[in-house]
Scaffold this motif. Sequence first.
Motif, PDB file in Angstrom:
ATOM      1  N   PRO A  97       2.205   5.377  -7.771  1.00  0.00           N
ATOM      2  CA  PRO A  97       1.337   4.568  -6.909  1.00  0.00           C
ATOM      3  C   PRO A  97       0.799   5.422  -5.764  1.00  0.00           C
ATOM      4  O   PRO A  97       1.574   6.021  -5.006  1.00  0.00           O
ATOM      5  N   ASN A 128      -2.975   2.342  -3.930  1.00  0.00           N
ATOM      6  CA  ASN A 128      -2.428   1.093  -3.390  1.00  0.00           C
ATOM      7  C   ASN A 128      -0.941   1.199  -3.068  1.00  0.00           C
ATOM      8  O   ASN A 128      -0.274   0.195  -2.856  1.00  0.00           O
ATOM      9  N   GLY A 129      -0.434   2.426  -3.018  1.00  0.00           N
ATOM     10  CA  GLY A 129       1.005   2.612  -2.894  1.00  0.00           C
ATOM     11  C   GLY A 129       1.598   2.230  -1.560  1.00  0.00           C
ATOM     12  O   GLY A 129       2.803   2.019  -1.450  1.00  0.00           O
ATOM     13  N   ASN A 173       2.831  -1.548 -14.882  1.00  0.00           N
ATOM     14  CA  ASN A 173       2.244  -0.296 -14.400  1.00  0.00           C
ATOM     15  C   ASN A 173       3.121   0.916 -14.692  1.00  0.00           C
ATOM     16  O   ASN A 173       2.606   1.978 -15.053  1.00  0.00           O
ATOM     17  N   ASP A 194      -1.720  -6.577  -6.841  1.00  0.00           N
ATOM     18  CA  ASP A 194      -2.235  -5.216  -6.864  1.00  0.00           C
ATOM     19  C   ASP A 194      -1.528  -4.321  -5.853  1.00  0.00           C
ATOM     20  O   ASP A 194      -1.553  -3.091  -5.979  1.00  0.00           O
ATOM     21  N   PHE A 195      -0.946  -4.934  -4.829  1.00  0.00           N
ATOM     22  CA  PHE A 195      -0.296  -4.154  -3.782  1.00  0.00           C
ATOM     23  C   PHE A 195       1.236  -4.220  -3.861  1.00  0.00           C
ATOM     24  O   PHE A 195       1.921  -3.247  -3.586  1.00  0.00           O
ATOM     25  N   ASN A 227       8.130  -3.450 -11.720  1.00  0.00           N
ATOM     26  CA  ASN A 227       6.715  -3.088 -11.866  1.00  0.00           C
ATOM     27  C   ASN A 227       6.487  -2.636 -13.308  1.00  0.00           C
ATOM     28  O   ASN A 227       5.964  -1.555 -13.578  1.00  0.00           O
ATOM     29  N   THR A 248       2.990  -4.869  -6.638  1.00  0.00           N
ATOM     30  CA  THR A 248       3.321  -4.094  -7.846  1.00  0.00           C
ATOM     31  C   THR A 248       2.106  -3.215  -8.168  1.00  0.00           C
ATOM     32  O   THR A 248       1.331  -3.513  -9.073  1.00  0.00           O
ATOM     33  N   PRO A 249       1.954  -2.113  -7.408  1.00  0.00           N
ATOM     34  CA  PRO A 249       0.718  -1.330  -7.504  1.00  0.00           C
ATOM     35  C   PRO A 249       0.611  -0.544  -8.797  1.00  0.00           C
ATOM     36  O   PRO A 249       1.605  -0.175  -9.428  1.00  0.00           O
ATOM     37  N   LYS A 250      -0.628  -0.306  -9.175  1.00  0.00           N
ATOM     38  CA  LYS A 250      -0.888   0.525 -10.343  1.00  0.00           C
ATOM     39  C   LYS A 250      -0.504   1.973 -10.024  1.00  0.00           C
ATOM     40  O   LYS A 250      -0.438   2.381  -8.861  1.00  0.00           O
ATOM     41  N   LYS A 289       0.283  -0.369   0.500  1.00  0.00           N
ATOM     42  CA  LYS A 289      -0.408  -1.584   0.951  1.00  0.00           C
ATOM     43  C   LYS A 289       0.367  -2.856   0.630  1.00  0.00           C
ATOM     44  O   LYS A 289      -0.204  -3.938   0.538  1.00  0.00           O
ATOM     45  N   GLY A 290       1.660  -2.746   0.455  1.00  0.00           N
ATOM     46  CA  GLY A 290       2.462  -3.899   0.060  1.00  0.00           C
ATOM     47  C   GLY A 290       2.389  -5.058   1.031  1.00  0.00           C
ATOM     48  O   GLY A 290       2.470  -6.222   0.626  1.00  0.00           O
TER      49      GLY A 290
END
Length: 546
Positions: free
Chosen positions: A139, A142-143, A510, A152-153, A507, A155-157, A145-146
């Motif tokens: 990540p 978006n790593g 991803n 998306d934040f 996660n 469990t970021p890609k 931005k939790g």
Amino acid sequence: MNNILKKSAVLTVLVFSFFSCKDLTELNVNPNGVQPELVNPNLVLPTVLSETGKAVVNLGFQDIAGVVQHTQKDAWFSSHNDYDWGGDQSWTPYYDLLRNNDLLYQRAVAMNLEYHQGVALVMKSMIFGLITDIWGDAPYTNGLKGEQGGADFITPKYDDQQTIYTGILSDLDKAATLLSKPKASYSSIVENTDFYYNGDPAKWQKLANSLKLRYLMRISAKQPDVAKAGIEKIMANPTQYPIIDDASADATMAYAGNNSGDSWPSNTVYDVSGSNYRRLKMCTTLVKPMQATNDPRLAVWAKKVEIPLAVDATLPAGTDKIVNGIRYLSPDKVGTTAIDTDPNYVGLPPSVSQLPSGYNFNPTPGQTSYNPHVSYLNEIYMQAKGTLLKARLMSAAEVHFILAEAAQKGWAAGDAKTHYEAAIKASLTAWGLTSSYNTFIAQKGVAYDGTLAQLIGQKWIASWTNATEAWFDYRRTGLPVLTPGPAAKRKALPLRFYYMRDELNLNKTNSGAAIEKLETTANSQSDGKNSAWSKGWLVQGTGKPW
């Protein structure tokens, strides 16, 4: 009871009276802490720098030093010697560091503090560099931005390695520009909060450009044109792109030595058992080439063996005795067992057996890790702090080795021999051995011969206590040629860390997509794709290291 009730009623009235006079936003301030949106960057900076420094040492002086055969352990050793890692290699501490660093950056932006912005971008690049170097895809975009919520934040890609390295190089460009002004042009620099450079923006700019050289060389097998152009751009304009070109600008962090948390990890000051120190031994793979070239660093890093062994064919059968500090054995006592009779330095071979503490006829094998016939590390590594006990995050030696390799490739990076020799001198200087340079550089095997094997071999030695860089170079070049010992988990060195179980569970989508992009090898098949022996993007298609 009535008195207690009366006092409670009075307290209730006072509390409500207090709340009625206060705005809710005022009441939401923690009186014992600092609100993130108000914190001064100088309060965050020491944590980011110190924890990153410790993380680098914890990798490069511990298990990764075992991988690249700088050291071996003779008790509680399987992770260090045999790569018995499993699936709990967590990157959580690195992301914790990145969140603190992101707070440093955001507050520096809000307060228009360009020095702190530049430093934060350098540290972001270094930490994300470690993550992608060690695990692979991770990540990134978006790593951090939790707190914004949403899948998306939370469990970021996972961004691919190419994207992450591109982002790192871009951030280092921004950092170098932010740090390009004279020190007097910046505000709010508090020198003693900067454990690396004491608030010197010029040295931070050198670190930014030097890290860029590191990551350009890292991607050179996959993106040679990008690497070539980037390195040549830096070297074409040294005034605009200053680099760490001598040991005085090395990025290092001294240990404070006040408690177990800020002391050198093998110290016996706070580890009163001495276990961490005693278990760690020089590896034969490192000792032998250093002995062959009379390398003066060996005496700084290791102790001479306490009781040398000697095999004497003139002795009666069954002889095993100590005379004048030497243990004498008759040939029948030794038989076909491998033995090292060097009178000065004896290393522990890599993954030598399921009982490494028994090596070299140790009379008391076991978890106590006392072996008088194998060299311990130098006594400096028993101390909590010292002039040589530093986290070494980036050095002039590494920079010159990178440029020597670039020059060997035919890139416009200067003269390969000149950079190689400057790298050797910088390493000796960092260890207090400048006066030994002229003699050492003339040694057979050290005098420049124009081969990549020699260059990477000397760079491997110079990376002592920062063995992660040696690991990444080995993965990229296959050099030096390192062979696992007989007890190792696989018949090849590992290439990455496993994605941790929490990521696989929490996660799943991803992390699963990232795992699918890994390339299995003959050594990874029993693990599946999420293996320490699978190949990530950086080495796929390169034929390296094996």
